[in-house]
Design a protein around this motif. Sequence first.
Motif, PDB file in Angstrom:
ATOM      1  N   ALA A 141     -14.081  65.264  61.114  1.00 51.05           N
ATOM      2  CA  ALA A 141     -13.233  64.082  61.205  1.00 51.05           C
ATOM      3  C   ALA A 141     -11.929  64.323  60.471  1.00 51.05           C
ATOM      4  CB  ALA A 141     -13.961  62.878  60.604  1.00 51.05           C
ATOM      5  N   SER A 142     -10.862  63.665  60.926  1.00 53.72           N
ATOM      6  CA  SER A 142      -9.560  63.859  60.290  1.00 53.72           C
ATOM      7  C   SER A 142      -8.750  62.573  60.332  1.00 53.72           C
ATOM      8  CB  SER A 142      -8.778  64.980  60.993  1.00 53.72           C
ATOM      9  OG  SER A 142      -8.093  64.472  62.125  1.00 53.72           O
ATOM     10  N   PRO A 143      -7.702  62.504  59.509  1.00 52.22           N
ATOM     11  CA  PRO A 143      -6.825  61.325  59.539  1.00 52.22           C
ATOM     12  C   PRO A 143      -5.834  61.335  60.692  1.00 52.22           C
ATOM     13  CG  PRO A 143      -6.137  62.832  57.802  1.00 52.22           C
ATOM     14  CD  PRO A 143      -7.406  63.379  58.365  1.00 52.22           C
ATOM     15  N   ASN A 144      -5.949  62.274  61.621  1.00 54.02           N
ATOM     16  CA  ASN A 144      -5.073  62.238  62.787  1.00 54.02           C
ATOM     17  C   ASN A 144      -5.160  60.905  63.515  1.00 54.02           C
ATOM     18  OD1 ASN A 144      -3.538  64.551  62.872  1.00 54.02           O
ATOM     19  ND2 ASN A 144      -5.006  65.741  64.049  1.00 54.02           N
ATOM     20  N   PHE A 145      -6.369  60.343  63.587  1.00 51.63           N
ATOM     21  CA  PHE A 145      -6.508  59.046  64.256  1.00 51.63           C
ATOM     22  C   PHE A 145      -7.558  58.158  63.581  1.00 51.63           C
ATOM     23  CE2 PHE A 145      -9.283  62.104  66.305  1.00 51.63           C
ATOM     24  CZ  PHE A 145     -10.485  61.444  66.430  1.00 51.63           C
ATOM     25  N   ARG A 146      -8.024  58.554  62.402  1.00 49.31           N
ATOM     26  CA  ARG A 146      -8.992  57.752  61.656  1.00 49.31           C
ATOM     27  C   ARG A 146      -8.307  57.101  60.455  1.00 49.31           C
ATOM     28  NH1 ARG A 146     -13.331  57.095  64.974  1.00 49.31           N
ATOM     29  NH2 ARG A 146     -14.176  59.087  65.694  1.00 49.31           N
ATOM     30  N   LEU A 180     -24.073  63.873  57.810  1.00 49.63           N
ATOM     31  CA  LEU A 180     -23.197  64.755  57.064  1.00 49.63           C
ATOM     32  C   LEU A 180     -21.778  64.484  57.551  1.00 49.63           C
ATOM     33  CD1 LEU A 180     -25.220  68.088  57.355  1.00 49.63           C
ATOM     34  CD2 LEU A 180     -24.907  66.757  55.264  1.00 49.63           C
ATOM     35  N   LEU A 181     -20.863  64.232  56.630  1.00 56.93           N
ATOM     36  CA  LEU A 181     -19.509  63.885  57.037  1.00 56.93           C
ATOM     37  C   LEU A 181     -18.583  65.079  56.847  1.00 56.93           C
ATOM     38  CD1 LEU A 181     -17.728  61.693  58.162  1.00 56.93           C
ATOM     39  CD2 LEU A 181     -17.307  60.887  55.843  1.00 56.93           C
ATOM     40  N   GLY A 182     -18.391  65.843  57.940  1.00 60.77           N
ATOM     41  CA  GLY A 182     -17.420  66.919  57.921  1.00 60.77           C
ATOM     42  C   GLY A 182     -16.024  66.339  58.071  1.00 60.77           C
ATOM     43  N   MET A 183     -15.092  66.804  57.224  1.00 62.88           N
ATOM     44  CA  MET A 183     -13.737  66.258  57.223  1.00 62.88           C
ATOM     45  C   MET A 183     -12.721  67.375  57.068  1.00 62.88           C
ATOM     46  SD  MET A 183     -13.990  62.892  54.815  1.00 62.88           S
ATOM     47  CE  MET A 183     -14.420  63.845  53.364  1.00 62.88           C
ATOM     48  N   GLY A 184     -11.581  67.217  57.747  1.00 63.86           N
ATOM     49  CA  GLY A 184     -10.501  68.178  57.623  1.00 63.86           C
ATOM     50  C   GLY A 184      -9.151  67.497  57.713  1.00 63.86           C
ATOM     51  N   ALA A 185      -8.096  68.258  57.434  1.00 62.18           N
ATOM     52  CA  ALA A 185      -6.754  67.683  57.380  1.00 62.18           C
ATOM     53  C   ALA A 185      -6.214  67.308  58.752  1.00 62.18           C
ATOM     54  CB  ALA A 185      -5.799  68.665  56.700  1.00 62.18           C
ATOM     55  N   ASP A 199      -1.081  66.249  52.260  1.00 64.88           N
ATOM     56  CA  ASP A 199      -0.831  65.036  51.474  1.00 64.88           C
ATOM     57  C   ASP A 199      -1.629  63.865  52.045  1.00 64.88           C
ATOM     58  OD1 ASP A 199       0.989  66.406  49.881  1.00 64.88           O
ATOM     59  OD2 ASP A 199       2.753  65.656  50.957  1.00 64.88           O
ATOM     60  N   ARG A 200      -1.552  63.713  53.351  1.00 66.48           N
ATOM     61  CA  ARG A 200      -2.276  62.621  54.013  1.00 66.48           C
ATOM     62  C   ARG A 200      -3.784  62.786  53.863  1.00 66.48           C
ATOM     63  NH1 ARG A 200      -1.793  62.135  60.476  1.00 66.48           N
ATOM     64  NH2 ARG A 200      -2.855  64.136  60.207  1.00 66.48           N
ATOM     65  N   PHE A 201      -4.273  64.013  54.021  1.00 64.24           N
ATOM     66  CA  PHE A 201      -5.703  64.270  53.898  1.00 64.24           C
ATOM     67  C   PHE A 201      -6.197  63.979  52.489  1.00 64.24           C
ATOM     68  CE2 PHE A 201      -9.199  67.644  53.675  1.00 64.24           C
ATOM     69  CZ  PHE A 201     -10.138  66.827  54.296  1.00 64.24           C
ATOM     70  N   THR A 202      -5.393  64.306  51.494  1.00 67.74           N
ATOM     71  CA  THR A 202      -5.769  64.021  50.105  1.00 67.74           C
ATOM     72  C   THR A 202      -6.000  62.521  49.914  1.00 67.74           C
ATOM     73  OG1 THR A 202      -4.556  65.940  49.300  1.00 67.74           O
ATOM     74  CG2 THR A 202      -5.040  64.215  47.701  1.00 67.74           C
ATOM     75  N   ALA A 256     -13.544  70.717  55.082  1.00 65.81           N
ATOM     76  CA  ALA A 256     -12.985  71.908  55.700  1.00 65.81           C
ATOM     77  C   ALA A 256     -11.747  72.330  54.921  1.00 65.81           C
ATOM     78  CB  ALA A 256     -12.622  71.640  57.155  1.00 65.81           C
ATOM     79  N   ALA A 257     -11.708  73.571  54.460  1.00 65.63           N
ATOM     80  CA  ALA A 257     -10.617  73.993  53.591  1.00 65.63           C
ATOM     81  C   ALA A 257     -10.431  75.500  53.645  1.00 65.63           C
ATOM     82  CB  ALA A 257     -10.889  73.556  52.150  1.00 65.63           C
ATOM     83  N   ASN A 258      -9.185  75.908  53.849  1.00 62.61           N
ATOM     84  CA  ASN A 258      -8.815  77.315  53.747  1.00 62.61           C
ATOM     85  C   ASN A 258      -7.726  77.537  52.706  1.00 62.61           C
ATOM     86  OD1 ASN A 258     -10.640  78.103  55.668  1.00 62.61           O
ATOM     87  ND2 ASN A 258      -9.129  78.594  57.243  1.00 62.61           N
ATOM     88  N   GLY A 259      -6.910  76.520  52.442  1.00 61.47           N
ATOM     89  CA  GLY A 259      -5.815  76.653  51.503  1.00 61.47           C
ATOM     90  C   GLY A 259      -6.172  76.159  50.117  1.00 61.47           C
ATOM     91  N   PRO A 260      -5.356  76.474  49.121  1.00 61.72           N
ATOM     92  CA  PRO A 260      -5.662  76.096  47.732  1.00 61.72           C
ATOM     93  C   PRO A 260      -5.815  74.594  47.531  1.00 61.72           C
ATOM     94  CG  PRO A 260      -3.911  77.741  47.798  1.00 61.72           C
ATOM     95  CD  PRO A 260      -4.150  77.322  49.209  1.00 61.72           C
TER      96      PRO A 260
END
Length: 298
Positions: free
Chosen positions: A71-76, A97-102, A124-127, A171-175
Amino acid sequence: MRVGIVILADRRWSESRWRWQRAEEWGFDHAWTYDHLGWRDLVDGPWFDSVPTLTAAAGVTSTIRLGTFVASPNFRHPVSFARQVTALDDISAGRLLLGMGAGGIGYDSAVLGGQTLPPRQRVDRFTEFVDLLDRLLRTDGVTWRGDWFAAVDARNNPGCVQQPRVPFVVAANGPRTMRLAARYGQGWVTTGAGGDDLDSWWRSVAELSARLDRELAAVGREPGTLDRYLSLDAAPVFSLSSVQAFEDAVGRAADLGFTDVVTHWPRESSWYAGDEAVLERVASEVLPALRIADAAGG
């Protein structure tokens, strides 16, 4: 090692119901579906929303864990999504289980007519999304305002079945997103960092896992307190191209300290094209062997 499977919501429920039931019967630990309004070139074909799909899956299964991938904040929006998450957790009797990404660029970010954000603003939005959703699922009567989202006396009664809330698999690949996983996650999921060949992809996975260790240390968290999920099919080779390919992928993931791997149900063509006979062999031969190894502590 736990094994999960993604079942894309690209078929009518009358056609896909048996897949969710079979995934449970075969002994998969978790089953997921994509949380998109449309995905890549499949946007031109059938597509169904993740929340009612998982609700239906909860009704025809009883033990397998179910999740969004991701899930992502693109439309949630966190306020409305928190209500959906609470309902899903209740209907599934605490199996969500709530999978979430940017959220990336593409159809989901364009279909609502909004601006496609650059990577820094998406993070920023995902944070904010993760922070507010965490508050909403833990606390009743949340009032909060940020740059991207707001809540005014948002209620959460009766709360989640799983306490203090449903597990977040970030979901995370960056710092910065890894720091979110270290702070809020019960799990971390990665797709690796690309690569032209299989070995370079696995090297990227190892590097990302090491980076996560550093982020966990920075917040004083033990590595073993965060489950690690690897999306096997982000690799250049489909994990179910053969039984041997799947066994090799699981072994390499285990060597890198991953607790969970996720494959995809084979499709007839395009993305994740493969033979369902390979999936059936993995279910009948590999999954039982993994369970025996886990029971023996190996």
